[in-house]
Enzyme design. Structure first.
Site, PDB file in Angstrom:
ATOM      1  CD  GLU A 290      33.909  39.696  32.894  1.00  0.00           C
ATOM      2  OE1 GLU A 290      33.937  39.938  34.416  1.00  0.00           O
ATOM      3  OE2 GLU A 290      36.103  39.808  32.731  1.00  0.00           O
TER       4      GLU A 290
ATOM      5  CD  GLU B 211      36.960  41.560  37.415  1.00  0.00           C
ATOM      6  OE1 GLU B 211      36.865  40.220  37.914  1.00  0.00           O
ATOM      7  OE2 GLU B 211      36.052  41.939  36.492  1.00  0.00           O
TER       8      GLU B 211
END
Length: 813
Positions: A510, A435
């Site tokens: 995720e 991220e």
């Protein structure tokens, strides 16, 4: 079904043909450190660090760096050590404090953010002429290392290991003084990171002509009957004269029995030179490493000079093939494997980030019992013992880099990660980052990713890499060049992305993100609790069932990693204070299962699973309760006090619900799976009267490191476990062991994880708490004694025995 028994822990090789000549040693430096907090803003309170002359002349040193400094008043402790977990919780409205679980460490707490460690040791004069290296597996963070007043170096990463050659600085006729100053004022993550020397420390001794650090790289290729073991060995000559050596390789089975070998003669290395040697060994009829049978071999590398062994190493490896295909997903040894993974940070209740080795194994074993087959090391290089546990127990690993970058520091950290870990058969995929929202869509991000992927392929061409990307379908930038597309959430975008990019494999880096509080079934914004059912999740995520059900049967979708396997300190979600840890875990910080555990176990494992919730201790008769059943039974019938409330067909990858008016008694779910009856029930209980202790094992090694995980519950007068008990308990250990931490899984509990000796205590949270007991260097019987007001106390004996290793069982068809 046959059962394979094997020993995990230290892999000891007993091979008589070379054992007497080994000169390389790896000596633990974990014991008997002196420790004291410093101060990040006041040099006087930081032992004059920053106002002395310790960097002006070689060996000139003052304050705590000076070998003759008087540290007699300092605390004595062993590492691994996390000083942050020892501190009280402090409420301060600050992003770093919140993210790190309200522990007073960081720039706002200068008096708690510097730690000094000192250790003295001796080196025998007979060992002069060897090389000596001090190796730190992990220190959080930014630490300077000194020996005998000399500055050895610095490591700014809280997750990357470091080695410091101390050969030229050693005293052979008096003690040596090792000093480490740890600076935890800055932080690298948005989660609890702890502080201190939290992984192992080693003193390594070896010949000047030796196998270099990370100097053995093993890969295998397989046919139906034969494996080709390819070995790359790096030989370093740190001496002053040219050296000529022969290298002998042996492959043994897990018990040390020689299977095959080869010899490379005439390897010459000039003084200061480094040589790489490549060799291949044919290996007939190998046993392949798999999730069901994680079989490991050992490569013994011997370096000889004038027929004398001058160095040797043991490399544990597995023989297996990994293929990642855009249409077929992950193929392990040619067999399709759906990734049923979890993300996890590295902390645990009671001990913070200083997790004992045996607890690493326990956590992996607990995840595997749930049906999980993969582990993502979010978001940093893991401790070596975690990877050993995954190798030995059969758990695939997505090994992740901390921060994207190609500057020298970040490139060196990435290279070290891959070189250190690339021999582990459990690793099936690398991650270059997570991220990186500031650069993900930019040309800078694209260039960084291209360089890092190229470096990964250079260092380990046997695997490929991914990047854990947020922000859905966006492809320009990092996603454009990453070999395997990683999705953090955004599940609805995955199908569209696959249609537009059919040649790029996809993995859910995720997935899910249900927030649950174990044993709670109401929303409580004051205490910071949410219901323990699969109904609450952030806007950017999904429930367990929402992500798994539509994707379970898509071969092209590799599977995913749930956020998270265990709750973790810091990043409290969905509430802040009084929460001090997350609610994301399938299990809480102690490893006690929440209800989602049984959802995943139903559809990820081959076990017969049925579980009914909530508990059945309520005060209002007639109040309607939402009853859930997680099961892989084909049909389930629910009974209240033997009266049927209806039979339902279980949807594949789903669950069942009933609305039930509460009445005291027994609520039972009865299911049938493949003709087998399976049942579970909850029952209205009385008040707790007795304490029950449940150890994960009753024998531990008398090595000062091994641990027993003791789970504690209470029962009523009829022996029924009381699921809503909150009693305060006291703990005492007698014998050759000590308590090192306590926990209860309550995300809003501010009771200490560490207590003074003789004052250990913890409240139950919804009927459970946990004590971690560690052995000392003595044999005998230790007794954990647990008491509580108004409760019948309980004790449990644990045998502490020398040279005993824990045994696990791997099952194969």
């Amino acid at each position: 079904m046959r059962k394979i028994f094997f020993v995990v822990g230290c892999l000891m090789i007993h091979i008589t043909f070379y054992a007497q000549s080994i000169v390389r040693e790896k000596i633990s430096m974990d014991r008997n450190w002196k420790f004291h907090l410093g101060n990040a803003s006041d040099p006087v309170k930081d032992f004059n660090y920053g106002i002395d002359r310790s960097l002006v002349k070689a060996g000139e040193s003052y304050g705590a760096i000076n070998p003759d400094f008087n540290d007699s008043s300092w605390r004595v402790l062993d590492v691994p050590h996390d000083w942050a977990v020892e501190q009280p919780f402090v409420y301060k409205k600050s992003d770093p404090v919140l993210a790190h679980g309200y522990k007073p460490v960081g720039g706002l707490f200068p008096e708690m953010s510097i730690g000094w460690y000192r250790k003295s040791f001796f080196v025998a004069a007979k060992d002069s002429g060897n090389r000596f290296v001090i190796h730190f597996d992990g220190v959080y963070r930014n630490y300077n290392v000194y020996l005998n007043g000399h500055f050895l170096g610095n490591n700014q990463s809280g997750y990357t290991e470091s080695s410091f050659d101390i050969t030229d600085y050693i005293n052979y006729h008096k003690k040596n003084q090792l000093v480490v100053r740890v600076d935890a004022t800055q932080y690298e993550g948005w989660f609890y990171e702890g502080a201190g020397i939290y992984r192992h420390v080693w003193l390594e001794k070896f010949n000047n002509v030796h196998i270099a650090e990370y100097g053995t790289y093993v890969t295998t290729t397989n046919t139906d009957t034969t494996s080709l073991v390819s070995i790359e060995t790096t030989i370093a000559n740190d001496g002053f004269v040219k050296a000529k050596t022969n290298i002998t390789y042996y492959v043994t089975d897990r018990d040390g029995k020689k299977i095959t070998g080869t010899l490379v003669e005439g390897v010459s290395a000039a003084a200061g030179d480094v040589k790489k040697i490549k060799q291949q060994i044919k290996f007939p009829n190998p046993i392949l490493w798999s999730l069901e049978n994680p079989y490991l071999y050992k490569l013994i590398t011997l370096v000889k000079q004038d027929d004398k062994i001058i160095d040797s190493t043991t490399t544990v490896f597995g023989i297996r093939t990994i293929v990642i295909d855009a249409n077929k997903g992950v193929l392990l040894n040619g067999k399709h494997v759906k990734i049923k993974g979890t993300n996890n940070h590295q902390d645990h209740a009671g001990v913070g980030i200083a997790v004992p080795d045996a607890l690493q194994y326990w956590r992996i074993k607990t995840l595997k019992e749930m049906g999980s087959n993969a582990y993502r090391t979010s978001h940093h290089p893991p401790t070596p013992e975690l990877l050993q546990a995954c190798d030995e127990l059969g758990m695939l690993v997505l090994d992740e880099n901390r921060l994207m970058g190609t500057s020298k520091q970040y490139a060196d950290e990435f290279e070290k990660l891959i070189k250190r870990d690339r021999n582990h058969p459990s690793i099936f995929l690398w991650s270059i980052g997570n991220e990186e929202g500031w650069i993900q869509k930019t040309d800078v991000g694209k260039r960084l990713a291209q360089t890092m992927v190229q470096k990964q392929k250079q260092l380990d061409p046997s695997r490929t890499s991914t990047y854990a990307a947020d922000m859905g379908n966006e492809r320009p930038g990092i996603n454009e060049v990453i070999p395997v597309r990683g999705f953090n959430y955004r599940i609805p975008f995955i199908d569209d992305y696959h249609r537009g990019n059919p040649g790029q494999p996809i993995v859910g880096t995720e997935t899910g993100s249900t927030v649950c509080t174990r044993g709670i079934y109401v929303v409580d914004s004051v205490k910071g609790y949410v219901p323990d059912h699969d109904i609450t999740y952030p806007w950017w995520a999904s429930s367990a069932e929402q992500w798994w059900k539509p994707n379970a049967d898509k071969d092209w979708f590799m599977g995913g990693f749930v956020w998270t396997g265990f709750d973790y300190r810091g990043e409290p979600t969905p509430y802040e204070w009084p929460n001090i840890n997350s609610h994301f875990g399938i299990m809480d910080v102690c490893g006690f299962p929440k209800n989602n555990y049984y959802y995943y176990q139903s559809w990820w494992s081959d076990k017969d699973v049925i579980q009914v919730s909530p508990h059945w201790n309520w005060s209002q008769k007639g109040e309607v309760k939402d009853v859930w059943v997680n099961s892989n039974a084909e049909t389930v019938e629910l009974f209240l006090n033997k009266k049927s409330l209806g039979k339902k067909v279980m949807p594949v990858n789903g669950h069942l619900q009933w609305s039930v008016a509460y009445a005291p008694g027994k609520l039972e779910a009865v299911g049938f799976r493949k003709g087998t009856k399976i049942t579970d029930y909850v029952e209205t209980t009385g008040v707790p009267v007795k304490i029950i202790l449940s150890p994960d094992r009753t024998m531990i090694n008398a090595d000062g490191e091994d641990v027993c995980i003791m789970n504690i519950s209470v029962v009523d007068s009829k022996g029924r476990e009381v699921p809503d008990a909150m009693n305060l308990l006291q703990f005492k250990v007698e014998g050759p062991a000590k308590i090192i931490g306590v926990g209860n899984g309550d995300p809003s509990c501010h009771e200490p994880d560490k207590c003074e000796d003789g004052k250990w205590q913890r409240s139950l949270f919804n009927g459970k708490c946990q004590v971690i007991i560690q052995s000392i260097n003595a044999e005998g019987i230790c007794r954990l004694i647990v008491t509580g007001n108004g409760l019948l106390g309980e004790e449990k004996q644990i045998q502490v025995k020398k040279n005993w290793s824990r045994k696990y069982v791997a099952e194969t068809n």
